[in-house]
Motif scaffolding. Structure first.
Motif, PDB file in Angstrom:
ATOM      1  N   ARG A   7     -18.102  21.903 -20.589  1.00 62.60           N
ATOM      2  CA  ARG A   7     -17.022  22.440 -21.411  1.00 62.60           C
ATOM      3  C   ARG A   7     -15.779  21.565 -21.297  1.00 62.60           C
ATOM      4  N   GLY A   8     -14.911  21.683 -22.308  1.00 61.73           N
ATOM      5  CA  GLY A   8     -13.634  20.989 -22.253  1.00 61.73           C
ATOM      6  C   GLY A   8     -12.745  21.595 -21.178  1.00 61.73           C
ATOM      7  N   THR A  20      -7.831  23.504 -24.929  1.00 56.82           N
ATOM      8  CA  THR A  20      -8.871  22.782 -24.201  1.00 56.82           C
ATOM      9  C   THR A  20      -8.646  21.296 -24.469  1.00 56.82           C
ATOM     10  N   ASN A  22     -10.450  17.430 -24.296  1.00 57.03           N
ATOM     11  CA  ASN A  22     -11.693  16.674 -24.191  1.00 57.03           C
ATOM     12  C   ASN A  22     -11.587  15.577 -23.132  1.00 57.03           C
ATOM     13  N   LYS A  23     -10.457  14.877 -23.091  1.00 57.77           N
ATOM     14  CA  LYS A  23     -10.278  13.779 -22.143  1.00 57.77           C
ATOM     15  C   LYS A  23      -8.966  13.986 -21.396  1.00 57.77           C
ATOM     16  N   TRP A  24      -9.012  13.706 -20.090  1.00 56.93           N
ATOM     17  CA  TRP A  24      -7.800  13.859 -19.288  1.00 56.93           C
ATOM     18  C   TRP A  24      -7.846  12.963 -18.073  1.00 56.93           C
ATOM     19  N   GLU A  57      -6.915  14.478 -26.947  1.00 55.62           N
ATOM     20  CA  GLU A  57      -7.787  15.355 -27.738  1.00 55.62           C
ATOM     21  C   GLU A  57      -7.579  16.815 -27.352  1.00 55.62           C
ATOM     22  N   THR A  59      -7.095  20.542 -28.121  1.00 51.79           N
ATOM     23  CA  THR A  59      -7.454  21.484 -29.178  1.00 51.79           C
ATOM     24  C   THR A  59      -6.932  22.855 -28.774  1.00 51.79           C
ATOM     25  N   THR A 111      -5.625  16.921 -33.602  1.00 55.44           N
ATOM     26  CA  THR A 111      -5.578  17.059 -32.153  1.00 55.44           C
ATOM     27  C   THR A 111      -4.306  16.395 -31.642  1.00 55.44           C
ATOM     28  N   GLU A 113      -2.067  14.699 -28.059  1.00 55.88           N
ATOM     29  CA  GLU A 113      -2.142  14.059 -26.751  1.00 55.88           C
ATOM     30  C   GLU A 113      -0.772  14.205 -26.119  1.00 55.88           C
TER      31      GLU A 113
END
Length: 125
Positions: A7-8, A20, A22-24, A57, A59, A111, A113
């Motif tokens: 999951r995100g 949520t 996606n990338k962090w 990303e 959301t 989305t 950032e």
């Protein structure tokens, strides 16, 4: 065997799940500096610990929106933010140091950032 479902990352703002991601990237900084004397390196200073969280990303979840997050960041409001690391929720009051948006007309998604910076986080084991 089925592929695992990942999951995100949930991001909590002021104690409420807001989005949520996606990338962090989460980086802890000790901010230590070398101290030199006549004989060379003596020691390192004890710096003020901090962290920087970069998320891409983003959301928003139902009941939240990128507009809400954007408004807080543009007003330069400090945000209580938390990310789960292992079995703990690492939280910190952070300053938003930069943010932006990206649109994909094919998928119909917008989305965001953002980069957050703060002092010593709590919840760290």
């Amino acid at each position: 065997m089925a592929n695992p479902f990942i999951r995100g990352l949930p991001v909590y703002i002021n104690g409420k799940k807001a989005a949520t991601v996606n990338k962090w990237s989460l980086k802890f900084k000790n901010n230590r500096e070398p101290m030199f004397g006549a004989d060379g390196l003596l020691t390192h200073t004890k710096g003020a610990s901090s962290f920087e969280l970069q998320v891409t990303e983003i959301t928003p979840i139902s009941g939240s929106s990128l507009t809400d997050i954007n408004k807080k960041l543009l007003n330069q409001e400090d945000i209580q933010i938390g990310v789960p690391i292992g079995q703990q929720l690492v939280t910190c009051t952070c300053a938003g140091t930069g943010h932006g948006f990206e649109s994909d007309s094919e998928s119909g998604k917008v989305t965001g950032e953002a980069t957050f910076s703060g002092g010593v986080p709590t919840g760290q084991g």
